[in-house]
Design an enzyme around this catalytic site. Structure first.
Site, short mmCIF file in Angstrom:
data_model
loop_
_atom_site.label_atom_id
_atom_site.label_comp_id
_atom_site.label_asym_id
_atom_site.label_seq_id
_atom_site.Cartn_x
_atom_site.Cartn_y
_atom_site.Cartn_z
CG HIS A 122 26.39 65.77 26.75
ND1 HIS A 122 26.08 64.44 26.92
CD2 HIS A 122 25.27 66.45 27.08
CE1 HIS A 122 24.83 64.33 27.33
NE2 HIS A 122 24.31 65.53 27.44
CG ASP A 199 28.31 66.32 20.50
OD1 ASP A 199 27.28 66.70 19.93
OD2 ASP A 199 28.35 65.97 21.69
CD GLN A 202 23.11 71.93 23.12
OE1 GLN A 202 22.39 72.85 22.73
NE2 GLN A 202 22.64 70.96 23.88
CE LYS A 225 20.65 67.63 22.78
NZ LYS A 225 20.14 67.95 24.10
CB CYS A 363 25.24 65.24 30.72
SG CYS A 363 23.67 64.54 31.14
N1 PLP Z 1 26.24 66.25 23.08
C1 PLP Z 1 25.84 67.47 23.44
C2 PLP Z 1 26.76 68.64 23.21
C3 PLP Z 1 24.58 67.65 24.02
O1 PLP Z 1 24.19 68.87 24.38
C4 PLP Z 1 23.75 66.54 24.22
C5 PLP Z 1 22.45 66.68 24.88
O2 PLP Z 1 22.20 67.60 25.62
C6 PLP Z 1 24.20 65.29 23.81
C7 PLP Z 1 25.45 65.17 23.24
C8 PLP Z 1 23.35 64.07 23.95
O3 PLP Z 1 22.23 64.17 23.12
P1 PLP Z 1 21.10 63.06 23.14
O4 PLP Z 1 20.70 62.89 24.57
O5 PLP Z 1 20.01 63.62 22.29
O6 PLP Z 1 21.69 61.81 22.57
#
Ligand code: PLP
Length: 408
Positions: A122, A199, A202, A225, A363
């Site tokens: 992401h 990270d 998900q 999430k 993203c």
């Molecule tokens: N990393 C992953 C794998 C994500 O799916 C997301 C959001 O969809 C993010 C980071 C960013 O999360 P946030 O916008 O809640 O900071």
């Protein structure tokens, strides 16, 4: 086993009618809906306990502080971290990664150093490292992804050099749902004394995470999430790392002593929590984790696996569709495109059928480039989705194909 239809009752938004009918929410990877217990907790907090934390000696402030710190303990248990000092409240995954990129970057990244990410990150786990590398004259290296979307893990040993300072990767791809072999990657990284950030944005909603078993150095996720409020997130860091890192944001609540000439900082976690934290968000995160714990991950996983397998089976019956990341070790979502139909056109029609999916690059533009596409349609599932939602999704896709391509 919990009655999942009963669980759906816990989410008031799912009772809403849109376009005169119930809707199917399949955009859970973007954000999850909130159960009544979480909504009640937020209202209760604001109506009975609201007061700024760690600042006052009055009754309300002490109660709010206790609620905030008790949320920290709930998160510690949820991640099986050793100590509450390893749990930092942030504003979300993006915020957590930026904090580490700044603090770790400041202390440990120098010109010529290298940071490794993957080709499926992401942007939140890509741009902070890219910017850090640009600032410091370091190099960003990428573990490639194969045609199925799986990491080419054999390349890791080639990418690691004496200059590698950190590996940062996602546990579960937010486009493909593919689970990466994080344990293996952490083991390899540690054999070269390289720390790893995972990270977990998900992951945490779908299966239990044990940071000790993973042995990762940092783990991050967002509350929204996993059924909590927006604007609250977690940065887990191993104590020995947090001790070594200086804060990168400054303000109230994170100091030991401030003088005109010099400031000394509080210990972790507070030194990383400058300014007023989202304490109500922390309370909502505690409520969300308790909600998950009350159902139990074994029931959640069994139910989600059933719906996911059902969806995979139903998708096999569809024609003129490309599914990305079609491998066995995945969860939570299906990303696809329909032949000759732009994903945005498809999603606009699907919306009118009451099926809410996400389209675009999610993203993850480097991954889109790898597949040579502008975007995908992504249907992502949570514990309240049922087989009937999959049937409606499939009907909706067929409707799109019928409208957009008369010959199908
Ligand atoms: N990393 C992953 C794998 C994500 O799916 C997301 C959001 O969809 C993010 C980071 C960013 O999360 P946030 O916008 O809640 O900071």
């Amino acid at each position: 086993m919990n009655d999942i239809n009963h669980l759906r009752e816990d989410f008031p938004i799912l009772k809403r009618l849109i376009y005169g009918k119930p809707f199917v929410y399949l955009d859970n990877a973007a954000t999850t809906q909130k159960p009544q217990v979480v909504l009640d907790k937020i209202l209760e907090f604001y109506t009975t306990q609201n007061s700024n934390i760690h600042r006052g000696v009055h009754y309300l402030s002490e109660e709010a502080t206790a609620a905030y710190e008790s949320a920290r303990e709930t998160v510690r248990k949820f991640l099986n971290a050793d100590d509450v000092s390893e749990i930092i409240f942030t504003h979300g995954t993006t915020d957590s990664i930026n904090i580490i990129a700044d603090s770790f970057g400041q202390a440990f990244i120098n010109q010529g150093d290298e940071i490794i990410v993957t080709g499926m990150e992401h942007h939140s786990n890509f741009i902070p490292w890219q910017m850090l590398c640009k600032r410091k004259g370091a190099m960003l290296k990428v573990i490639p992804v194969d045609d199925n979307g799986t990491l080419v893990i054999d390349k890791l040993n080639e990418l690691i050099t004496q200059k590698t300072r950190l590996i940062s990767l996602t546990y579960v791809s937010n486009v493909l749902g593919i689970l990466n072999p994080v344990v293996e990657i952490v083991k390899t990284a540690h054999s070269f004394d390289i720390p790893v950030l995972i990270d977990g944005a998900q992951a945490v909603q779908h299966f239990p995470v044990d940071v000790k078993a993973l042995d990762c150095d940092f783990f991050v996720f967002s509350g929204h999430k996993i059924f909590a409020e927006t604007g609250i997130g977690i940065l887990y860091g191993k104590q020995n790392w947090l001790e070594k890192l200086a804060p990168s944001r400054f303000g109230g609540g994170m100091v030991k002593k401030v003088e005109i000439e010099e400031t000394s900082f509080a210990d972790a976690p507070l030194k990383f929590e400058a300014g007023t934290s989202n304490f109500a968000g922390a309370v909502s995160l505690k409520a969300a984790i308790e909600y998950i714990n009350n159902i139990g991950f074994s029931d959640i996983m069994a139910h989600e696996q059933d719906v996911f397998d059902y969806a995979v089976g139903k998708f096999k019956e569809l024609e003129k569709i490309t599914i990305y990341g079609n491998v066995s070790n995945r969860c939570g979502m299906l990303s696809f495109n329909l032949d000759k139909i732009h994903p945005y056109d498809a999603a606009l029609i699907m919306d009118k059928t009451g099926v809410f999916v996400r389209t675009g690059t999610h993203c993850a533009e480097p991954l889109m480039k790898h597949f040579g596409i502008d975007g995908t349609i992504r249907a992502s599932f949570a514990l309240y989705n049922i087989r009937d939602d999959v049937d409606k999704l499939v009907e909706s896709i067929k409707r799109v194909q019928k409208i957009m391509c008369a010959e199908i």
